[in-house]
Design a protein around this motif. Sequence first.
Motif, mmCIF file in Angstrom:
data_model
loop_
_atom_site.group_PDB
_atom_site.id
_atom_site.type_symbol
_atom_site.label_atom_id
_atom_site.label_comp_id
_atom_site.label_asym_id
_atom_site.label_seq_id
_atom_site.Cartn_x
_atom_site.Cartn_y
_atom_site.Cartn_z
ATOM 1 N N ASP A 119 -0.688 -32.014 -9.544
ATOM 2 C CA ASP A 119 -0.155 -33.157 -9.324
ATOM 3 C C ASP A 119 0.018 -34.149 -10.558
ATOM 4 O O ASP A 119 -1.142 -34.635 -11.169
ATOM 5 C CB ASP A 119 -0.734 -34.096 -8.018
ATOM 6 N N VAL A 120 0.946 -34.354 -11.248
ATOM 7 C CA VAL A 120 1.287 -34.860 -12.543
ATOM 8 C C VAL A 120 2.142 -36.040 -12.418
ATOM 9 O O VAL A 120 2.923 -36.546 -13.322
ATOM 10 C CB VAL A 120 1.802 -33.777 -13.645
ATOM 11 N N SER A 121 2.387 -36.481 -11.175
ATOM 12 C CA SER A 121 3.338 -37.601 -10.681
ATOM 13 C C SER A 121 2.790 -38.874 -11.566
ATOM 14 O O SER A 121 3.646 -39.725 -11.904
ATOM 15 C CB SER A 121 3.480 -37.740 -9.053
ATOM 16 N N TRP A 122 1.619 -39.152 -11.801
ATOM 17 C CA TRP A 122 0.915 -40.035 -12.446
ATOM 18 C C TRP A 122 1.391 -40.312 -13.871
ATOM 19 O O TRP A 122 1.602 -41.490 -14.365
ATOM 20 C CB TRP A 122 -0.400 -40.052 -12.475
ATOM 21 N N PHE A 123 1.565 -39.096 -14.425
ATOM 22 C CA PHE A 123 2.438 -39.081 -15.862
ATOM 23 C C PHE A 123 3.491 -39.667 -15.865
ATOM 24 O O PHE A 123 3.908 -40.487 -16.681
ATOM 25 C CB PHE A 123 2.347 -37.599 -16.352
ATOM 26 N N PHE A 124 4.498 -39.195 -14.979
ATOM 27 C CA PHE A 124 6.039 -39.906 -14.997
ATOM 28 C C PHE A 124 6.125 -41.227 -14.625
ATOM 29 O O PHE A 124 6.806 -42.045 -14.756
ATOM 30 C CB PHE A 124 6.705 -39.050 -13.977
ATOM 31 N N MET A 125 4.926 -41.689 -13.735
ATOM 32 C CA MET A 125 5.112 -43.041 -13.434
ATOM 33 C C MET A 125 4.514 -43.786 -14.557
ATOM 34 O O MET A 125 4.911 -45.138 -14.564
ATOM 35 C CB MET A 125 4.106 -42.982 -11.991
ATOM 36 N N GLY A 126 3.518 -43.413 -15.234
ATOM 37 C CA GLY A 126 3.057 -44.081 -16.351
ATOM 38 C C GLY A 126 4.074 -44.350 -17.257
ATOM 39 O O GLY A 126 4.348 -45.157 -18.075
ATOM 40 N N LEU A 127 4.970 -43.412 -17.661
ATOM 41 C CA LEU A 127 6.229 -43.493 -18.372
ATOM 42 C C LEU A 127 7.296 -44.279 -17.675
ATOM 43 O O LEU A 127 8.349 -44.665 -18.358
ATOM 44 C CB LEU A 127 6.770 -42.074 -18.670
ATOM 45 N N GLU A 128 7.143 -44.742 -16.414
ATOM 46 C CA GLU A 128 8.197 -45.216 -15.769
ATOM 47 C C GLU A 128 9.550 -44.502 -15.402
ATOM 48 O O GLU A 128 10.666 -45.132 -15.605
ATOM 49 C CB GLU A 128 8.405 -46.839 -16.312
ATOM 50 N N ASN A 129 9.373 -43.200 -15.314
ATOM 51 C CA ASN A 129 10.375 -42.283 -15.081
ATOM 52 C C ASN A 129 10.085 -41.528 -13.692
ATOM 53 O O ASN A 129 9.514 -40.853 -13.656
ATOM 54 C CB ASN A 129 10.438 -41.234 -16.277
ATOM 55 N N MET A 141 10.371 -45.800 -27.201
ATOM 56 C CA MET A 141 11.118 -45.250 -25.770
ATOM 57 C C MET A 141 11.905 -46.287 -25.371
ATOM 58 O O MET A 141 11.571 -47.771 -25.473
ATOM 59 C CB MET A 141 10.096 -44.791 -24.716
ATOM 60 N N LYS A 142 12.899 -46.339 -24.597
ATOM 61 C CA LYS A 142 13.952 -47.224 -23.962
ATOM 62 C C LYS A 142 13.183 -47.890 -23.020
ATOM 63 O O LYS A 142 12.383 -47.183 -22.120
ATOM 64 C CB LYS A 142 15.134 -46.336 -23.503
ATOM 65 N N LYS A 143 13.306 -49.216 -22.740
ATOM 66 C CA LYS A 143 12.726 -49.891 -22.075
ATOM 67 C C LYS A 143 13.272 -49.678 -20.394
ATOM 68 O O LYS A 143 14.305 -49.571 -20.256
ATOM 69 C CB LYS A 143 12.866 -51.488 -22.263
ATOM 70 N N PRO A 144 12.312 -49.214 -19.616
ATOM 71 C CA PRO A 144 12.776 -48.852 -18.179
ATOM 72 C C PRO A 144 13.221 -50.122 -17.356
ATOM 73 O O PRO A 144 12.793 -51.357 -17.802
ATOM 74 C CB PRO A 144 11.593 -48.035 -17.736
ATOM 75 N N SER A 145 14.168 -49.524 -16.557
ATOM 76 C CA SER A 145 14.772 -50.684 -15.626
ATOM 77 C C SER A 145 13.559 -50.788 -14.609
ATOM 78 O O SER A 145 13.490 -49.800 -13.736
ATOM 79 C CB SER A 145 15.943 -50.528 -14.964
ATOM 80 N N VAL A 146 12.844 -52.045 -14.289
ATOM 81 C CA VAL A 146 11.992 -52.147 -12.974
ATOM 82 C C VAL A 146 12.953 -51.929 -11.767
ATOM 83 O O VAL A 146 12.397 -51.210 -10.814
ATOM 84 C CB VAL A 146 11.185 -53.443 -13.120
ATOM 85 N N ASN A 178 13.549 -48.404 -11.023
ATOM 86 C CA ASN A 178 12.385 -47.656 -10.799
ATOM 87 C C ASN A 178 11.850 -48.038 -9.601
ATOM 88 O O ASN A 178 11.264 -47.067 -8.717
ATOM 89 C CB ASN A 178 11.242 -47.886 -11.972
ATOM 90 N N TYR A 179 12.254 -49.228 -8.961
ATOM 91 C CA TYR A 179 11.699 -49.612 -7.745
ATOM 92 C C TYR A 179 12.503 -48.796 -6.791
ATOM 93 O O TYR A 179 12.034 -48.329 -5.786
ATOM 94 C CB TYR A 179 11.965 -51.243 -7.329
ATOM 95 N N LEU A 180 13.813 -48.693 -6.748
ATOM 96 C CA LEU A 180 14.740 -47.998 -5.918
ATOM 97 C C LEU A 180 14.331 -46.399 -5.817
ATOM 98 O O LEU A 180 14.129 -45.863 -4.979
ATOM 99 C CB LEU A 180 16.254 -47.922 -6.355
ATOM 100 N N TYR A 181 13.998 -45.883 -7.217
ATOM 101 C CA TYR A 181 13.513 -44.388 -7.233
ATOM 102 C C TYR A 181 12.222 -44.380 -6.493
ATOM 103 O O TYR A 181 12.117 -43.172 -5.697
ATOM 104 C CB TYR A 181 13.325 -43.852 -8.716
ATOM 105 N N ASN A 182 11.145 -45.056 -6.772
ATOM 106 C CA ASN A 182 9.992 -44.998 -6.186
ATOM 107 C C ASN A 182 9.813 -45.177 -4.784
ATOM 108 O O ASN A 182 9.338 -44.605 -3.974
ATOM 109 C CB ASN A 182 8.828 -45.990 -6.958
ATOM 110 N N PRO A 242 2.700 -49.982 -14.552
ATOM 111 C CA PRO A 242 2.792 -49.740 -15.544
ATOM 112 C C PRO A 242 3.586 -50.772 -16.388
ATOM 113 O O PRO A 242 3.250 -51.098 -17.643
ATOM 114 C CB PRO A 242 3.676 -48.306 -15.589
ATOM 115 N N ALA A 243 4.684 -51.428 -15.746
ATOM 116 C CA ALA A 243 5.304 -52.522 -16.538
ATOM 117 C C ALA A 243 4.410 -53.706 -16.953
ATOM 118 O O ALA A 243 4.406 -54.315 -18.013
ATOM 119 C CB ALA A 243 6.517 -52.936 -15.779
ATOM 120 N N MET A 244 3.801 -54.033 -15.913
ATOM 121 C CA MET A 244 2.787 -55.304 -16.103
ATOM 122 C C MET A 244 1.568 -55.102 -16.787
ATOM 123 O O MET A 244 1.062 -55.745 -17.853
ATOM 124 C CB MET A 244 1.877 -55.427 -14.902
ATOM 125 N N SER A 245 1.220 -53.717 -17.161
ATOM 126 C CA SER A 245 -0.019 -53.017 -17.990
ATOM 127 C C SER A 245 0.639 -53.127 -19.358
ATOM 128 O O SER A 245 0.035 -53.690 -20.547
ATOM 129 C CB SER A 245 -0.127 -51.578 -17.722
#
Length: 479
Positions: A128-138, A1-6, A9-13, A267-270
Amino acid sequence: MKKPSVIKNYLYNTAYQVLALIAPLITTPYVSRILGATGIGIYSYAQSIATYFMLAGAVGTTIYGQREIAFARDDPKRRSEVFWQVTLLRCAGVFIFGLIYFLIFGLGTEYRSVYQVLMIEIIATAFDVSWFFMGLENFKVTVIRNTIIKLVGIIAVFLFVKSSDDVLIYTMCLTLPIFIGNISLWVSLPKYLVKVDIQPHDVLQHLKPSLILFLPQLATEVYTVLDKTMLGIFASNIDEVGYYTQASKIIKVALTLVTSLGTVMLPAMSYAFSQGKIDEIENSIKKAFHFVFMIGFAILFGICGVAKTFVPIFFGAGYDEVTVLMVAISPILIIIAMSNVIGKQYLLPTKQEKYYTISVFAGAAVNFVLNWILIVKFDAIGASIATVCAELSVLAVQAFLVRKQLNLCQCLLPAIKYFICGGIMCAAVYIIGNVLGNGIKTLLIQIVAGVIIYALGLLVTKDSMLFEGINMLMKKIRK
């Protein structure tokens, strides 16, 4: 997968977390006048009870699932297995604890009808599956879908809550959007999942590690929700719960701006830890501290400076006590931000859950003891003091446990500059409020003056974080 932008993702989160808190906040000036402190107190007390069962039903799968998906994000088969295994475990937990909740609180208590409506929110936890999308950094899909649902909830409050007797309707307006929002996220799942075979023992293998993370989550909720529960039991009247809830609501919205970085960094640090990039982790921790100090001290001192003007405008008459409570609780903006960096951005990604659990249980113990002692004597002020002390104890324990792993002195050094700049801003803003008197015009002048004074302080001290942000913005504009 393409590397997500921290950064993205910060702005989205941040947008998502602020939205989750700002949805009821938008309605607060209206609701505080319609329901009054008593109605808000009833809802907050009942919701604090339901929160324990929502947390127990999730059995620690939110953070655990997010981390495990981050580990498996490049393997479609493995991430699909993790998703269904964790989801089934979550559903089983919600069924068990939801049933217990209904039998105890839904069949014969003082606020039975409110508890029954809150059952919808407990059920929503299973979906609640938000944890799944956060794990993908989406984070984008979560933000877009929940924005629509939250707006519907806001409109519903204004349309249907009309008198002080509408506590049940208010509860439904806040609860149904959560359920619908959780269900709507499932529409985006198919493109991330493949067909897999799941056996019961595959589900149960996640129980022990998720429970390890459940313990600190449970302790965290104890000292973030227990204050409202104990206020409802020990305070002189239910209005104290309402006052405390309103003050906490403002602080929590502000806190989201400071701590959202931790959610996207986990997720990024993991992932960095799984790749053995220890230097990258240490560098990120230093920058994270720098960032939360810059934002945190600005918001903390800003709130203290404008609280006296803000409260009567926002909440209406009869909420003077909220002013003192906001100032009393505000130190947690920095304290939680710091423990968030150490705990969620370092201890959890590097699989040091034991240390994280110890720190959170220390906070829970301090919170329980101090609430028990202080609420009886000082009502909501006592709960505020207990909350600050509890958060401080969490930070102290974490700092002690990682003292040989992180150079905390170097990480904390930037705080001095931001503290001074924030203090000067707070004094100036407070003086402006006293000179001009209460009013919307005064509040606007205070906010503008505060931003200018704090920004000038950072410019004069040539703050590296500020200039780095300006340079990034200029590059974006040039593109």
